[in-house]
Design an enzyme around this catalytic site. Structure first.
Site, PDB file in Angstrom:
ATOM      1  CG  ASP A 157       4.934   2.880   1.019  1.00  0.00           C
ATOM      2  OD1 ASP A 157       4.938   3.576   2.555  1.00  0.00           O
ATOM      3  OD2 ASP A 157       4.279   4.719   0.446  1.00  0.00           O
TER       4      ASP A 157
ATOM      5  CG  LEU B  73      -2.344   1.035   0.975  1.00  0.00           C
ATOM      6  CD1 LEU B  73      -3.092   0.546   0.705  1.00  0.00           C
ATOM      7  CD2 LEU B  73      -2.698   1.492   2.760  1.00  0.00           C
TER       8      LEU B  73
ATOM      9  CG  ASN C  61      -4.863   3.395  -0.394  1.00  0.00           C
ATOM     10  OD1 ASN C  61      -5.939   3.581  -0.932  1.00  0.00           O
ATOM     11  ND2 ASN C  61      -4.896   3.756   1.487  1.00  0.00           N
TER      12      ASN C  61
ATOM     13  NE  ARG D 298      -2.024   0.639  16.039  1.00  0.00           N
ATOM     14  CZ  ARG D 298      -1.928   0.968  15.028  1.00  0.00           C
ATOM     15  NH1 ARG D 298      -2.452   1.130  13.827  1.00  0.00           N
ATOM     16  NH2 ARG D 298      -1.664  -0.763  15.366  1.00  0.00           N
TER      17      ARG D 298
ATOM     18  CG  ASN E 153      -6.580   8.086   1.474  1.00  0.00           C
ATOM     19  OD1 ASN E 153      -5.700   6.983   1.274  1.00  0.00           O
ATOM     20  ND2 ASN E 153      -6.258   8.319   1.983  1.00  0.00           N
TER      21      ASN E 153
ATOM     22  CD  GLU F  65      -3.926  -0.489   7.994  1.00  0.00           C
ATOM     23  OE1 GLU F  65      -2.817  -0.348   8.138  1.00  0.00           O
ATOM     24  OE2 GLU F  65      -4.646   0.488   9.512  1.00  0.00           O
ATOM     25  CG  ASP F  66      -2.343  -2.538  12.221  1.00  0.00           C
ATOM     26  OD1 ASP F  66      -3.740  -1.604  12.387  1.00  0.00           O
ATOM     27  OD2 ASP F  66      -1.161  -1.902  12.331  1.00  0.00           O
TER      28      ASP F  66
END
Length: 916
Positions: free
Chosen positions: A742, A665, A694, A873, A720, A829-830
């Site tokens: 990345d 991503l 994205n 988080r 996005n 998302e993780d």
């Protein structure tokens, strides 16, 4: 006059004298310069000749006598050195000329060898082509030719099957036309428009709208009735209206037979009746439905056809989605009340509260068996309440009882009032109707739905009662079913259950409610799935996300970073790069449909079942196999041992040929992205790289992408979103996915080690950076912690392997509220993926190596460097816990390292991996 003349003559005379003198001087000077050197040379030469050769002074001397002079010795040495170098260069030149001649001969020989090898290769290709052709001919001769079954599509007026002996004797084998539903048909379903039959105007508008919305989104629905396998007719629930307007049974039969594709007996038709109230009209009673199946919530014994009709759950949430934030958590296991029951049986309720305690069941069974146990149930439950051994709530009178069937226990109060009581209940009693002729009722279905919704474990008193989809759902894993004669032992039974058993039943009940009953879409999907499973038609494959490629041009060949790919004597894979090899396709569709019915209906989606479009069809993680199983894939080179170079150069194991796909991503960091792609050059077992672009802004036109020898697919996204990382792109053709940021900085040997470990635990997340969650006692909430620890519960997906199946679950099965949270915070998302996998498998992730971070030095700052990153988080974890109803993450102290990780060894030495 004389003076003047004399003056002139005296002036001219000196000028002549001066001229004469100059001429004389010039002559003398010329004589000296010319003749004097000649005379001197002659004189000296005469002296040398007169003195002999030994007396010469200026003439040439024989031998090296000149070098004996002091002032020219250095010049002589230089001359001798230059002479020697010239001789050496000449010798070397001759040697090089000879070497060139020999090399020219070798070049000519190599050219002749190449030509010969080309001829041999061409001959081998011809032999291989002939062999393949011969093999195909032999296979064609020795194997029967198989083709898809021919679909039998009868005409509109086709009478169909012979009539059954009676309407009660209808079963699938006698009343369902299998010829219209071959295994390869895809199970097309045609849905009648409610406006095409007269009683459609009486159907509840909310039910019609919910049904129409569910039909629109269902993949099995077709507009072509001539190819349909199944025909759906929505017949209820009817809205409240004067009974005179409703059609009589005889009139309703005529209207059913008038349906365009009824074909005289209604075979392959399903009459769907959704109930929204506890007292629903069973207007299909005494109506001859022919060979059409009925799916509704209320059945009488003489009406229900076992194995043919379907008992469905009431449609509570017609047009609204369940609010997960209002659903109570699954823990703590024990709540305020041990069990609760609120209801009133109006018609035949006796004054059991004032009468003497009833006699025992044993005493009563000595005579005629009692027709109704409800009075004794009341007395027993009241006795438990009065004993104060446990806090229970039982109420047998209502201020506002809901309408119900005769002998059925009416619901008390409004839905919100009942839910508040159930939220405080560990168990919820559901008493079957006293009339044994009632095998299913909307009132009991409503009690079951509400109990599952809020996490109260249902306890059904009455074993003759039919629960929704009892042919497929193993209700014993989510509810307790007790015959009415055992009501005296009910208290002991409930007290004997352990917390682990109760939590497991509560989790299973939550899964059944979310998957099969919670929404109108799930309700329709479950009806279709049950029929499709009964006729053994495989489910349709789940859709993949089409990858819209962004055109890009490759630049120069990517180099290799010495810090990443210089592995010395450590072999990471085969010497020659393998071409891209996709994982074998999943071919167990029919096996799961025909043989694994209970597994697919009674477990959360497992990690290797690639078609969970309908709410069923999951599989136990313990029963999961490789996607290649059953595909005819034959391992070649497996079982060669695990020592030395052979182990390093091959994957081995039961699936020795496998590759993985890198999904990266990125967002407007072109330089960082190009560097990361270059670092993948030469990575073994890499199938391709999928770059998820994205950003709404396309890549620069002059951007040169590195050529790493493998395909780089750049995917354009609609918006996005960090959820795009886990979309099941159709460009990903391997089971293994390496999700990587990345700016991640991993060595090749680390990646290969993680891939090997993932192959041993394919249902887990295997990655590098570990994190864990912790309970904040002061604030009574969960916290996200990234400090270094020997215990972890999460592995960040910025550098982790996972199975592609979890991409389907994340994108299509996981609650939408979680993905919305990820989009809102652009974070978490993780964490969401770790929650999902732990929820499905009940296993923690696996961390490999001691690496705790993976960012590249000098890269631009990412989103994780923001001060609000950790606060968001924290919020995500607590929100996800509310959605799931419990904390699915599991702690682990297990880490996988190689004993000789990154140690240089010769090829003849052993290098093994050890799990510690």
């Amino acid at each position: 006059m004389q003076r003047n003349g004399g003056g002139v003559g005296s002036v001219g005379q000196p000028w002549v004298l001066r001229r004469v003198r100059l001429t004389w001087l010039s002559f003398m000077l010329f004589f000296i310069l010319v003749f004097f050197p000649l005379i001197a040379h002659y004189y000296l030469t005469t002296i040398d000749e007169a003195g002999g050769p030994d007396k010469r002074i200026f003439g040439p001397r024989p031998g090296g006598e000149l070098c004996e002079a002091k002032h020219v010795q250095d010049l002589c040495r230089i001359r001798e050195s230059v002479s020697e170098e010239l001789l050496q260069l000449e010798a070397k030149r001759q040697e090089l000329n000879g070497e060139i001649a020999r090399l020219n001969l070798r070049i000519e020989a190599c050219k002749r060898s190449i030509d010969s090898a080309k001829q041999d290769l061409l001959q081998l290709k011809n032999v291989i082509s002939q062999t393949e052709h011969s093999y195909k001919e032999l296979m064609a001769q020795n194997q029967p030719k198989l083709s898809l079954p021919v679909r039998l599509l009868p005409d509109k007026e086709d009478p169909g099957l012979p009539p059954p002996k009676s309407a009660r004797s209808c079963r699938l084998r006698s009343c369902f036309d299998y010829a219209r539903c071959p295994l390869t048909s895809g199970f097309p379903v045609y849905v009648y428009d409610t406006g095409s039959y007269s009683w459609g105007d009486y159907i509840d508008p909310l039910v019609k709208q919910a049904f129409a919305a569910s039909v629109k989104s269902n993949i099995y629905v077709t507009d072509n009735p001539s190819i349909a396998c199944l025909y759906l007719v929505l017949v209820g629930e009817l809205q409240e209206s004067p009974s005179s307007k409703l059609p009589f049974p005889s009139e309703l039969e005529k209207q059913l037979k008038a349906l365009p594709y009824w074909r005289s007996d209604g075979h392959n038709h399903v009459l769907v009746h959704f109930s929204r109230k506890s007292m629903t009209q069973n207007f299909l009673y005494n109506v001859s439905t022919g060979r059409a199946a009925v799916a509704q919530s209320t059945f009488l014994e003489q009406q229900y056809r076992e194995g043919f009709d379907l008992v469905v759950s009431p449609l509570v949430h017609a047009l609204s989605e369940p609010n997960f934030l209002e659903v109570p958590p699954q823990v703590p296991v024990k709540r305020k009340y041990l069990f609760t029951f609120q209801g009133e049986r109006v018609e035949s309720l006796r004054s059991s509260l004032q009468e003497a305690p009833p006699q025992s069941f044993e005493e009563e069974m000595e005579g005629d068996p009692p027709a109704d146990y409800d009075d004794r149930i009341i007395g027993t439950l009241k006795a438990v309440q009065d004993s104060h051994l446990d806090q229970v709530l039982v109420e047998f009178t209502c201020k506002n009882p809901q309408p119900s069937l005769p002998t059925e226990w009416a619901l008390c109060g409004g839905r919100e009032e009942r839910l508040e009581v159930l939220k405080a209940s560990t168990f919820a009693l559901v008493i079957a109707p006293g009339d044994g002729q009632v095998v299913a009722s909307a009132g009991c279905g409503m009690r079951l739905f509400e109990a599952l919704e809020v996490g109260a474990i249902p306890v059904l008193l009455g074993d003759h009662f039919k629960l929704p989809y009892h042919q497929f759902i193993r209700w014993s894993e989510a509810a307790i079913i007790v015959p009415k004669p055992r009501v005296t032992e009910l208290h002991f039974l409930l007290r004997s259950l352990s917390d682990n058993d109760m939590l497991a039943m509560r989790r299973q009940g939550r899964f059944l409610w979310e998957t099969y009953f919670s929404t109108s879409e799930n309700a329709l999907n479950t009806i279709l799935a049950s029929i499709r499973t009964s006729v053994q038609v495989p489910a349709a494959p789940i859709k993949e996300e089409p990858a819209q490629e962004i055109p890009h041009k490759a630049g120069k060949l990517a180099g290799t970073d010495a810090n990443l790919a210089d592995n010395g004597d450590l072999d990471l894979g085969p010497v020659e790069t393998e071409p891209p090899y996709a994982s074998p396709r999943f071919l167990r569709n029919f096996t799961y449909t025909a043989a694994d019915t209970y597994r697919t209906w009674n477990r959360a989606p497992g990690p290797f079942h690639l078609f969970p479009h309908t709410p069923l069809d999951p599989v136990l993680p313990s029963e999961a196999k490789f996607l290649g199983s059953g595909t005819g894939f034959r391992p070649i080179g497996g079982g060669t041992g695990g020592s030395g170079k052979e182990f390093q150069a091959a994957l081995g194991g039961n699936m020795p040929r496998e590759q993985f796909t890198v999904v990266m991503l990125t967002y407007e960091r072109e330089e960082v992205l190009m560097n990361s792609l270059e670092r993948l050059n030469g990575l073994p077992y890499l199938n391709k790289v999928v770059v998820v672009w994205n950003s709404p802004k396309p890549p620069s036109d002059d951007l040169l992408w590195p050529d790493i020898g493998l395909p780089i697919v750049v995917v354009r996204t609609e918006k996005n979103s960090l959820n795009n990382r886990f979309l099941p792109w159709d460009a990903v053709e391997t089971e293994a996915i390496l999700s990587i940021d990345d700016d991640a900085h991993l060595r090749h040997d680390e990646i290969m080690f993680g891939f090997r470990v993932w192959r041993e635990a394919r249902d887990r997340i295997v990655g590098f950076p570990g994190r864990y969650h912790a309970w904040d006692v002061n604030h009574q909430s969960w916290l996200y912690n990234s400090n270094y620890s020997c215990e972890l519960s999460m592995v960040l997906t910025g550098a982790a392997f996972f199975h592609k199946y979890y991409a389907y679950l994340y994108s299509y099965v996981m609650p939408q509220a979680i993905r919305d949270m990820v989009d809102e915070y652009i974070n978490c998302e993780d964490i969401a993926m770790n929650f999902l996998v732990s929820h499905i498998t009940r296993k923690p992730p696996i961390k490999v190596t001691s690496r705790w971070t993976f960012r590249c030095p000098g890269c631009p700052q990412a989103l994780s460097h923001d001060d609000s990153h950790f606060h968001e988080r924290h919020k995500c974890i607590n929100f996800f816990v509310k959605v799931y109803g419990y904390m699915p993450l599991l702690y682990t102290q297990f880490r996988v390292d190689s004993v000789l990780f990154k140690t240089r060894l010769p090829h003849d030495k052993t290098k093994c991996f050890k799990f510690i």
